[in-house]
Design a protein around this motif. Structure first.
Motif, PDB file in Angstrom:
ATOM      1  N   LYS A  54      -4.162   4.714  -7.938  1.00 51.73           N
ATOM      2  CA  LYS A  54      -5.474   4.528  -7.336  1.00 51.73           C
ATOM      3  C   LYS A  54      -6.588   4.865  -8.313  1.00 51.73           C
ATOM      4  O   LYS A  54      -7.651   4.243  -8.319  1.00 51.73           O
ATOM      5  CB  LYS A  54      -5.596   5.400  -6.082  1.00 51.73           C
ATOM      6  CG  LYS A  54      -6.894   5.219  -5.323  1.00 51.73           C
ATOM      7  CD  LYS A  54      -6.912   6.081  -4.060  1.00 51.73           C
ATOM      8  CE  LYS A  54      -8.211   5.885  -3.288  1.00 51.73           C
ATOM      9  NZ  LYS A  54      -8.221   6.718  -2.047  1.00 51.73           N
ATOM     10  N   LYS A  79       9.861   3.288  -1.655  1.00 49.16           N
ATOM     11  CA  LYS A  79       8.629   2.846  -1.020  1.00 49.16           C
ATOM     12  C   LYS A  79       7.461   3.241  -1.917  1.00 49.16           C
ATOM     13  O   LYS A  79       7.604   4.079  -2.809  1.00 49.16           O
ATOM     14  CB  LYS A  79       8.458   3.431   0.378  1.00 49.16           C
ATOM     15  CG  LYS A  79       8.286   4.927   0.423  1.00 49.16           C
ATOM     16  CD  LYS A  79       8.106   5.375   1.868  1.00 49.16           C
ATOM     17  CE  LYS A  79       7.898   6.898   1.945  1.00 49.16           C
ATOM     18  NZ  LYS A  79       7.704   7.346   3.359  1.00 49.16           N
ATOM     19  N   PRO A 114       4.581   5.192  -3.243  1.00 47.72           N
ATOM     20  CA  PRO A 114       4.133   6.573  -3.009  1.00 47.72           C
ATOM     21  C   PRO A 114       2.629   6.673  -2.795  1.00 47.72           C
ATOM     22  O   PRO A 114       1.896   5.695  -2.957  1.00 47.72           O
ATOM     23  CB  PRO A 114       4.551   7.296  -4.294  1.00 47.72           C
ATOM     24  CG  PRO A 114       4.597   6.236  -5.326  1.00 47.72           C
ATOM     25  CD  PRO A 114       4.986   4.961  -4.628  1.00 47.72           C
ATOM     26  N   LYS A 115       2.197   7.850  -2.440  1.00 57.57           N
ATOM     27  CA  LYS A 115       0.781   8.124  -2.193  1.00 57.57           C
ATOM     28  C   LYS A 115      -0.055   7.798  -3.423  1.00 57.57           C
ATOM     29  O   LYS A 115       0.336   8.074  -4.547  1.00 57.57           O
ATOM     30  CB  LYS A 115       0.606   9.596  -1.816  1.00 57.57           C
ATOM     31  CG  LYS A 115      -0.813   9.989  -1.440  1.00 57.57           C
ATOM     32  CD  LYS A 115      -0.865  11.458  -1.050  1.00 57.57           C
ATOM     33  CE  LYS A 115      -2.289  11.878  -0.684  1.00 57.57           C
ATOM     34  NZ  LYS A 115      -2.354  13.319  -0.314  1.00 57.57           N
ATOM     35  N   ASN A 116      -1.220   7.179  -3.175  1.00 59.71           N
ATOM     36  CA  ASN A 116      -2.196   6.871  -4.235  1.00 59.71           C
ATOM     37  C   ASN A 116      -1.683   5.876  -5.270  1.00 59.71           C
ATOM     38  O   ASN A 116      -2.103   5.911  -6.434  1.00 59.71           O
ATOM     39  CB  ASN A 116      -2.664   8.152  -4.936  1.00 59.71           C
ATOM     40  CG  ASN A 116      -3.464   9.045  -4.006  1.00 59.71           C
ATOM     41  OD1 ASN A 116      -4.228   8.571  -3.172  1.00 59.71           O
ATOM     42  ND2 ASN A 116      -3.288  10.356  -4.145  1.00 59.71           N
ATOM     43  N   LYS A 117      -0.784   4.990  -4.856  1.00 64.87           N
ATOM     44  CA  LYS A 117      -0.325   3.921  -5.746  1.00 64.87           C
ATOM     45  C   LYS A 117      -0.267   2.600  -4.985  1.00 64.87           C
ATOM     46  O   LYS A 117      -0.209   2.587  -3.747  1.00 64.87           O
ATOM     47  CB  LYS A 117       1.046   4.246  -6.352  1.00 64.87           C
ATOM     48  CG  LYS A 117       1.028   5.382  -7.364  1.00 64.87           C
ATOM     49  CD  LYS A 117       2.387   5.586  -7.996  1.00 64.87           C
ATOM     50  CE  LYS A 117       2.420   6.761  -8.944  1.00 64.87           C
ATOM     51  NZ  LYS A 117       1.602   6.558 -10.137  1.00 64.87           N
ATOM     52  N   TYR A 118      -0.243   1.493  -5.755  1.00 68.71           N
ATOM     53  CA  TYR A 118      -0.212   0.161  -5.155  1.00 68.71           C
ATOM     54  C   TYR A 118       0.751  -0.726  -5.941  1.00 68.71           C
ATOM     55  O   TYR A 118       0.889  -0.592  -7.159  1.00 68.71           O
ATOM     56  CB  TYR A 118      -1.608  -0.483  -5.183  1.00 68.71           C
ATOM     57  CG  TYR A 118      -2.668   0.349  -4.509  1.00 68.71           C
ATOM     58  CD1 TYR A 118      -2.840   0.312  -3.131  1.00 68.71           C
ATOM     59  CD2 TYR A 118      -3.494   1.193  -5.255  1.00 68.71           C
ATOM     60  CE1 TYR A 118      -3.802   1.087  -2.503  1.00 68.71           C
ATOM     61  CE2 TYR A 118      -4.462   1.979  -4.645  1.00 68.71           C
ATOM     62  CZ  TYR A 118      -4.606   1.921  -3.268  1.00 68.71           C
ATOM     63  OH  TYR A 118      -5.557   2.702  -2.652  1.00 68.71           O
ATOM     64  N   TYR A 150      11.258   3.554  -7.116  1.00 68.78           N
ATOM     65  CA  TYR A 150      10.759   3.947  -5.802  1.00 68.78           C
ATOM     66  C   TYR A 150      11.465   3.159  -4.704  1.00 68.78           C
ATOM     67  O   TYR A 150      11.765   1.981  -4.869  1.00 68.78           O
ATOM     68  CB  TYR A 150       9.253   3.650  -5.690  1.00 68.78           C
ATOM     69  CG  TYR A 150       8.408   4.221  -6.799  1.00 68.78           C
ATOM     70  CD1 TYR A 150       7.855   5.498  -6.704  1.00 68.78           C
ATOM     71  CD2 TYR A 150       8.154   3.476  -7.949  1.00 68.78           C
ATOM     72  CE1 TYR A 150       7.073   6.018  -7.719  1.00 68.78           C
ATOM     73  CE2 TYR A 150       7.375   3.994  -8.980  1.00 68.78           C
ATOM     74  CZ  TYR A 150       6.840   5.264  -8.854  1.00 68.78           C
ATOM     75  OH  TYR A 150       6.068   5.780  -9.860  1.00 68.78           O
ATOM     76  N   LEU A 186       0.835  -1.204   0.000  1.00 68.89           N
ATOM     77  CA  LEU A 186       0.000   0.000   0.000  1.00 68.89           C
ATOM     78  C   LEU A 186       0.871   1.256   0.000  1.00 68.89           C
ATOM     79  O   LEU A 186       2.095   1.176   0.205  1.00 68.89           O
ATOM     80  CB  LEU A 186      -0.886   0.000   1.246  1.00 68.89           C
ATOM     81  CG  LEU A 186      -1.862  -1.165   1.418  1.00 68.89           C
ATOM     82  CD1 LEU A 186      -2.480  -1.116   2.822  1.00 68.89           C
ATOM     83  CD2 LEU A 186      -2.953  -1.114   0.355  1.00 68.89           C
ATOM     84  N   PRO A 187       0.269   2.418  -0.192  1.00 65.18           N
ATOM     85  CA  PRO A 187       1.043   3.667  -0.105  1.00 65.18           C
ATOM     86  C   PRO A 187       1.801   3.768   1.220  1.00 65.18           C
ATOM     87  O   PRO A 187       1.247   3.514   2.293  1.00 65.18           O
ATOM     88  CB  PRO A 187      -0.041   4.743  -0.210  1.00 65.18           C
ATOM     89  CG  PRO A 187      -1.123   4.103  -1.020  1.00 65.18           C
ATOM     90  CD  PRO A 187      -1.128   2.659  -0.600  1.00 65.18           C
ATOM     91  N   GLY A 188       3.074   4.106   1.132  1.00 64.19           N
ATOM     92  CA  GLY A 188       3.917   4.220   2.314  1.00 64.19           C
ATOM     93  C   GLY A 188       4.670   2.960   2.667  1.00 64.19           C
ATOM     94  O   GLY A 188       5.589   2.991   3.505  1.00 64.19           O
ATOM     95  N   ASP A 189       4.339   1.822   2.044  1.00 70.63           N
ATOM     96  CA  ASP A 189       4.988   0.550   2.361  1.00 70.63           C
ATOM     97  C   ASP A 189       6.357   0.422   1.696  1.00 70.63           C
ATOM     98  O   ASP A 189       6.555   0.874   0.562  1.00 70.63           O
ATOM     99  CB  ASP A 189       4.132  -0.630   1.891  1.00 70.63           C
ATOM    100  CG  ASP A 189       2.923  -0.886   2.773  1.00 70.63           C
ATOM    101  OD1 ASP A 189       2.867  -0.314   3.882  1.00 70.63           O
ATOM    102  OD2 ASP A 189       2.040  -1.654   2.347  1.00 70.63           O
TER     103      ASP A 189
END
Length: 204
Positions: A181, A154, A156-160, A152, A92-95
């Motif tokens: 997302k 990690k 980023p926001k709004n991505k998986y 990346y 998930l975002p932030g992982d």
């Protein structure tokens, strides 16, 4: 009240309202979709029909449907028509993601079960197709090797980050990167008679 108005009230209006409700449910809440291909085998099969919940919260390890047109950079799409993929959300975002040479998956440093696939799939099935047997990967190293449009450390926001369960046969995030997302259509749920429902509907 005229006969025509009475017919409209008693017959036509309920039908119209019913159709509008059905359209709204299908458009915004719930629909039935057909699995195309073997990338989620054996947990989902080719041509199997599943429910798609469009407003369900996306969580790690759940299965989603998304429009791969504009996401999968390994294929050439001839027009703007949506092309739907079914995959499992790994991160998930932030992982942060670390996949070891022994087939162990770590999200934010915590080992994940991966009980929805076999031990063989965790190694040869996951690592062989990307030529990383004996090495493993992180999001960054995977992006560097597979030439993602952007790399990346990690998610980023709004991505998986997603993968198919049948990883030896799945064209997924290992090859082309992350799913925005905005491209996600919904979360997959299978019907009670599916013997693999525990690893699709409420896997933890």
């Amino acid at each position: 009240m005229s006969r025509f108005l009475k017919i409209c009230r008693d017959f036509i209006l309920p039908v119209v309202i019913g159709l509008l409700i059905a359209f709204a449910i299908k458009q915004f809440l719930f629909t039935i979709v057909k699995v195309d291909g073997s990338s989620m085998s054996p947990n989902l099969h080719n041509n199997e029909r599943v429910a798609l919940l469009k407003t369900a919260k996306i969580k790690r390890d759940l299965v989603i449907v998304f429009n791969a047109n504009g996401v999968d950079g390994t294929k050439v799409f001839t027009n703007n028509s949506p092309v739907y993929y079914v995959k499992r959300v790994i991160a998930l975002p932030g992982d942060t993601v670390k996949y070891t040479s022994k087939g162990n998956l770590y999200i934010n440093g915590k080992k994940q079960s991966q009980s929805y696939i076999t031990k063989k799939q965790r190694t040869t099935g996951t690592l062989d197709p990307i030529n990383l047997t004996g090495k493993g990967f992180t999001l960054y190293s995977l992006g560097e090797q597979e030439n993602w449009p952007k790399t990346y450390f990690k998610v980023p926001k709004n991505k998986y980050f997603v993968m198919g369960d049948n990883r030896a046969k799945s064209n997924d995030g290992r090859f082309w990167g992350l799913v925005p997302k905005s491209k996600v259509t919904g979360v997959v749920k299978v019907f009670p008679w599916n013997s693999h429902r525990s690893v699709i509907n409420n896997y933890k």
